[in-house]
Design a protein around this motif. Structure first.
Motif: not given
Length: 266
Positions: A139-142, A155-157, A240-242, A258-261
């Protein structure tokens, strides 16, 4: 403009596509080249491949694009790419074979500007509470996207070596993406972000330091943040599922990642 090379008009658009793709393969990133190749082969070559360059010089491109828009499965984004690639191919062939194509396409995509969607303050606080309390590394990526504006592939990279706690900076150096090679054929690649400007340093928010610094001692610098492994990363489709599950847990209406951005920039 007069044709100065005999027989050039008889060359097919399909051969021209091959020559353009060969040129692009040496000038763009692998991910971009594979995207070009996939879309040209899927959307342009089947329609125009058998036409000679001479026929294309008198072809009504505007009418073709309008018809293309009405095809099943053609989104505005796909159509935009088709128009962009078609113009680029024809410019390339015009220079190489000295054939004057009509590149002044009058057709325009629908000009509706998509409204920028963001999470409101109440939703942002819900997300923050959930993400700060979560013990799940994935969940850190979010949280990072919410407070640093990273795209999902970035984030994945992201690796722990990209977090500079001393200088309070986050370094965006790579992105993970799936590229399509043909029908039912694709692969995942790790590459640099989509443009030079996308390779960047972002000030590390206090919230991120608070959450990430204690966790950083548990992993090596070469580990991916979302997996805790140096040889295994999460691909955007899976992540995206996470993200969707996080919103569900927070009882927040689903919006694109992309709404997070956009929320970060707002």
């Amino acid at each position: 403009m007069q044709n100065k090379e005999v027989g050039n008009e008889a060359i097919t658009f399909s051969k021209g596509c091959d020559e353009w793709l060969a040129f692009k393969q040496n000038t763009v990133k692998e991910s971009s080249y594979l995207n070009y190749k996939f879309k040209v082969n899927k959307y342009l070559r089947p329609d125009l491949g058998s036409l000679s360059l001479g026929e294309l010089a008198n072809f009504d491109m505007n009418e073709y694009i309008i018809k293309k828009k009405n095809e099943k499965g053609i989104t505005d984004n796909i159509l935009k790419d088709c128009v962009m690639f078609l113009k680029s191919i024809l410019r390339f062939l015009k220079r190489k074979y000295r054939i004057d194509f009509d590149l002044d396409f009058n057709y325009r995509l629908n000009g509706n500007i998509n409204e920028i969607v963001v999470f409101n303050e109440k939703e942002r606080q819900k997300l923050l509470k959930y993400l700060m309390e979560s013990q799940k590394v994935k969940t850190l990526g979010v949280l990072i996207s919410l407070y640093a504006g990273l795209r999902i592939g970035e984030v994945c990279g992201l690796k722990w070596e990209d977090i500079d706690f001393e200088n309070k900076m986050l370094n965006v150096r790579r992105t993970i993406q799936r590229v399509y090679l043909g029908e039912k054929n694709s692969k995942i690649i790790s590459t640099t972000p989509k443009s030079k400007k996308s390779v960047r340093k972002i000030p590390l928010a206090k919230i991120l330091i608070e959450k990430l610094k204690p966790l950083s001692t548990l992993y090596s610098k070469d580990d991916y943040i979302l997996t805790g492994s140096s040889d295994k990363f999460t691909e955007p489709l899976v992540y995206r599922y996470t993200y969707r599950n996080v919103l569900k847990e927070c009882n927040i209406t689903y919006r694109k990642y992309h709404c997070l951005r956009h929320t970060f920039r707002n």
